[in-house]
Design an enzyme around this catalytic site. Structure first.
Site, mmCIF file in Angstrom:
data_model
loop_
_atom_site.group_PDB
_atom_site.id
_atom_site.type_symbol
_atom_site.label_atom_id
_atom_site.label_comp_id
_atom_site.label_asym_id
_atom_site.label_seq_id
_atom_site.Cartn_x
_atom_site.Cartn_y
_atom_site.Cartn_z
ATOM 1 N N ASP A 20 0.841 -1.198 0.000
ATOM 2 C CA ASP A 20 0.000 0.000 0.000
ATOM 3 C C ASP A 20 0.876 1.249 0.000
ATOM 4 O O ASP A 20 0.719 2.144 -0.832
ATOM 5 C CB ASP A 20 -0.890 0.026 1.257
ATOM 6 C CG ASP A 20 -1.616 -1.283 1.471
ATOM 7 O OD1 ASP A 20 -2.632 -1.511 0.821
ATOM 8 O OD2 ASP A 20 -1.122 -2.087 2.296
ATOM 9 N N GLU A 259 1.888 -6.415 -5.458
ATOM 10 C CA GLU A 259 1.528 -5.506 -6.560
ATOM 11 C C GLU A 259 2.727 -4.729 -7.087
ATOM 12 O O GLU A 259 3.060 -4.774 -8.270
ATOM 13 C CB GLU A 259 0.433 -4.549 -6.078
ATOM 14 C CG GLU A 259 0.018 -3.537 -7.129
ATOM 15 C CD GLU A 259 -1.293 -2.839 -6.826
ATOM 16 O OE1 GLU A 259 -2.180 -3.438 -6.174
ATOM 17 O OE2 GLU A 259 -1.443 -1.684 -7.256
HETATM 18 O O1 TRH Z 1 4.567 -5.984 0.489
HETATM 19 P P1 TRH Z 1 3.647 -6.610 -0.463
HETATM 20 O O2 TRH Z 1 3.258 -7.977 -0.189
HETATM 21 O O3 TRH Z 1 2.363 -5.729 -0.604
HETATM 22 C C1 TRH Z 1 1.054 -6.242 -0.705
HETATM 23 C C2 TRH Z 1 0.428 -6.067 -2.013
HETATM 24 O O4 TRH Z 1 0.488 -4.732 -2.441
HETATM 25 C C3 TRH Z 1 -1.007 -6.504 -1.943
HETATM 26 O O5 TRH Z 1 -1.634 -6.309 -3.184
HETATM 27 C C4 TRH Z 1 -1.700 -5.724 -0.882
HETATM 28 O O6 TRH Z 1 -2.990 -6.167 -0.758
HETATM 29 C C5 TRH Z 1 -0.961 -5.928 0.402
HETATM 30 O O7 TRH Z 1 0.372 -5.523 0.261
HETATM 31 C C6 TRH Z 1 -1.592 -5.138 1.501
HETATM 32 O O8 TRH Z 1 4.312 -6.579 -1.938
HETATM 33 P P2 TRH Z 1 4.516 -5.382 -2.969
HETATM 34 O O9 TRH Z 1 3.208 -4.912 -3.517
HETATM 35 O O10 TRH Z 1 5.481 -5.851 -3.930
HETATM 36 O O11 TRH Z 1 5.144 -4.208 -2.142
HETATM 37 C C7 TRH Z 1 6.440 -4.264 -1.635
HETATM 38 C C8 TRH Z 1 7.060 -2.877 -1.677
HETATM 39 O O12 TRH Z 1 8.269 -2.902 -0.954
HETATM 40 C C9 TRH Z 1 7.396 -2.424 -3.088
HETATM 41 O O13 TRH Z 1 7.162 -1.037 -3.210
HETATM 42 C C10 TRH Z 1 8.891 -2.709 -3.196
HETATM 43 C C11 TRH Z 1 9.316 -2.413 -1.794
HETATM 44 N N1 TRH Z 1 10.591 -3.018 -1.363
HETATM 45 C C12 TRH Z 1 11.672 -2.193 -1.104
HETATM 46 O O14 TRH Z 1 11.561 -0.965 -1.274
HETATM 47 N N2 TRH Z 1 12.836 -2.731 -0.631
HETATM 48 C C13 TRH Z 1 13.002 -4.070 -0.451
HETATM 49 O O15 TRH Z 1 14.087 -4.502 -0.032
HETATM 50 C C14 TRH Z 1 11.896 -4.922 -0.763
HETATM 51 C C15 TRH Z 1 12.047 -6.412 -0.597
HETATM 52 C C16 TRH Z 1 10.706 -4.373 -1.205
#
Ligand code: TRH
Length: 363
Positions: A20, A259
């Protein structure tokens, strides 16, 4: 006269994980950097934003960072003004005093509910629909990110992606494979580790903290790093968002989830394996199939089948050994197709552009 819509307020409530806030932070930065908007990002949990943006101070109620004003959204946060555009991310529900202030504003601000990403076709029919408030003189518009021109598109920063593409043009000197791992604890991580450990060439598996690392530790036992045959398992500390993007661009294969990392893996144009956010009654598997159908586009090639079968095996059940073997064998073709897929997606308007254009028509 064209509306200026200079001031944008984005509201983000952190449900769980980083998706989010990751989406909202990326969108806020792009609106400021590429569209000259004055963006305020209201976040209820600064501790979730801080790992993505280490420069922020979680003790501050209000601060500026990378062209965005970040406000700690609490029950008592003062509403000094409302934006000309208001983005309610993922139906997070605007505070009542803010809604009341919106009704006092003329012209009325443009109010958007930014939805979660889905490849399902119904999203195209719902994109842009108006929803009048039941009691207040306000209208909210549903805005769907997506994979087609009939949706709001995907987050894609022009400048930043061009820079990343330049960075990876640098000579590639590494031997073996670099793979990144970011997944939920329901993924068959142990099975994957066993398969990777059988590799006859070097593999470096870069493991994200949290659920991915916990799953690795459960399977391999306590440790800081692990070596299994030619497999090196290398945990990394949570990276700032731009550095995580860089990691995806540099790896040969990316396991991503949710996402935002899922979208970034597609822009990286490398072979990727997506774990969708699990939902009750396996509702997520319908969404997974909707994406796989769009992605494979009716191709019945070994590469398309390998990519689809590995996604299925990673998300639910299936023969991971067979799927992984086929995926590795087809890796060059999958990489070529994913470059093409990324450039096709990039023909659609990106999410920030779509929002700017849409909101101007809703004054
Ligand atoms: O963290 P998530 O599992 O987020 C999820 C999804 O958005 C899902 O649809 C939603 O319903 C739920 O949250 C509440 O995975 P996502 O979407 O890939 O988000 C991870 C974020 O973290 C993304 O912006 C990338 C960031 N990130 C970093 O900045 N540094 C890191 O080292 C890693 C591993 C991720």
């Amino acid at each position: 006269m064209v509306a200026m819509q200079l001031h944008w307020d984005i509201f983000c409530r952190v449900v769980d994980n980083y998706g989010d806030v990751g989406v909202c932070w990326r969108l806020a930065r792009q609106l400021a950097a590429e569209h000259g908007k004055r963006v305020r990002l209201w976040v209820d949990d600064l501790n979730s934003l801080q790992p993505l943006c280490p420069a922020i101070d979680v003790s501050l109620a209000r601060q500026a960072c990378l062209g965005v004003e970040i406000l700690h959204w609490t029950e008592t946060a003062a509403i000094d003004r409302v934006g000309e555009v208001i983005i309610e991310a993922f139906a997070c529900e605007l505070p009542a005093p803010y809604l009341a202030a919106m009704t006092q504003t003329a012209p009325r601000p443009c109010w958007i509910n930014l939805e979660y990403l889905t490849a399902e076709s119904w999203a195209e029919g719902c994109h842009g629909l108006a929803s009048p408030h039941p009691s207040l003189p306000l209208v909210k518009y549903f805005f769907f990110p997506g994979f087609s021109a009939a949706t709001g598109g995907l987050l894609r920063e022009k400048y930043w992606l061009a820079r990343l593409a330049e960075e990876v043009v640098l000579p590639d000197l590494h031997n073996g494979l670099d793979i990144s791992l970011f997944c939920y604890d329901t993924a068959p991580v142990g099975n994957l580790l066993d398969l990777l450990a059988e590799s006859s060439s070097e593999i470096r598996l870069h493991v994200a903290p949290g659920k991915p690392l916990a799953a690795v530790t459960t399977h391999l036992g306590p440790g800081v790093q692990w070596q299994r045959g030619k497999l090196s398992v290398l945990p990394f500390d949570f990276l700032p968002q731009d550095d995580y993007d860089r990691l995806l661009w540099r790896c040969d294969i990316n396991f991503v989830r949710g996402e935002d990392s899922f979208v970034r893996a597609q822009w990286a144009g490398k072979p990727f394996v997506w774990q969708i956010y699990p939902q009750e009654e396996a509702a997520h598997l319908v969404k997974l199939e909707a994406f796989l159908a769009r992605y494979s586009g009716g191709r019945n090639t070994p590469a398309a089948n390998a990519a689809v079968n590995l996604a299925r095996a990673w998300n639910s059940e299936g023969d991971l050994r067979q799927a992984w073997g086929d995926f590795l064998a087809a890796r060059p073709e999958i990489a070529t197709y994913n470059q093409l897929w990324a450039s096709r997606l990039a023909e659609n308007r990106n999410l920030a552009e779509s929002l700017v254009k849409f909101c101007v028509t809703k004054v």
